[in-house]
Write an enzyme that holds these catalytic residues in place. Sequence first.
Site, PDB file in Angstrom:
ATOM      1  CG  LEU A 144      -2.124  -0.679   1.292  1.00  0.00           C
ATOM      2  CD1 LEU A 144      -2.830  -0.864   2.644  1.00  0.00           C
ATOM      3  CD2 LEU A 144      -3.171  -0.371   0.203  1.00  0.00           C
ATOM      4  CG  ASP A 145       0.705   3.864  -3.139  1.00  0.00           C
ATOM      5  OD1 ASP A 145       1.579   3.122  -3.651  1.00  0.00           O
ATOM      6  OD2 ASP A 145      -0.079   4.369  -4.086  1.00  0.00           O
ATOM      7  CB  ILE A 146       3.556   6.593   2.081  1.00  0.00           C
ATOM      8  CG1 ILE A 146       4.113   7.191   3.364  1.00  0.00           C
ATOM      9  CG2 ILE A 146       3.738   7.603   0.939  1.00  0.00           C
ATOM     10  CD1 ILE A 146       5.301   7.834   3.736  1.00  0.00           C
TER      11      ILE A 146
END
Length: 277
Positions: A144-146
């Site tokens: 998952l992206d930041i």
Amino acid sequence: MNAPTPPAPPAIRRIPKAAVPAPAGATESVRLNKRMADMGLCSRREADDWIERGWVRVNDQPATMGQKVGAADRITVERAAQGQQARQVTILLHKPMGYVSGQAEDGHAPAVTLVTAQNRWAEDRAPTRFAPTQLRGLAPAGRLDIDSVGLLVLTQDGRIARQLIGEDAHMEKEYLVRVQWGDLAQDVRAAFPAPQLARLRHGLSLDGKPLKPAVVEWENAEQLRFVLTEGKKRQIRRMCEQVGLKVVGLKRIRMGRVVLGRLPPGQWRYLAPGESF
């Protein structure tokens, strides 16, 4: 007159501790660790570890690192390897914003730092007792992206990692995505053209390759629901950019049959016995 020679006694065949046939369609010789992964026994890395420990035999002979096998070769795995797998854990974390999925970068902490005894969800009913040794080899299976939140799977089990993110994986992953269209932040659904929504479902390409069909529906006036069966880097954000949408919030709520549910942000639970993706 000589007595007739008695028939030879039948050969004694040792019963293997754990043996699995080659997968259907396997005809070419391949590296042993790949064949074991294709069988669903373990990951390639685990296979190499088992071979090194002497837990794997091919046609009743000790396996060697890098060995190649054919479809007719018989692979046997010692029960010690199965015992090792039984001790591996899979953790479901509700990743908050600001944490990276893997290694620390740009001053941001990795999500695994949230896996502590204090952050275990009080409603987790899994009988497993937390121990710091469970953090060894615990890796994300699907990032998952930041700036994204929601369900993050961390596992020691190479079979689960392969199931979720392997080269042949087709696992459904479901997201809720809040969007803007230009300067429009409210009632985006009413203004967004239907043909562009159709392009999100099928017709876009990333990195020069067409994307697989996706389920994309309006969840409410400002939020879309995506169901994908692939996981390219920042895929949803890049898909939305191609049709003029800006993602302002992204939350993963399901991977396969496992849902985020009521798990609070920053907390985690074990994959329960009998629960599977």
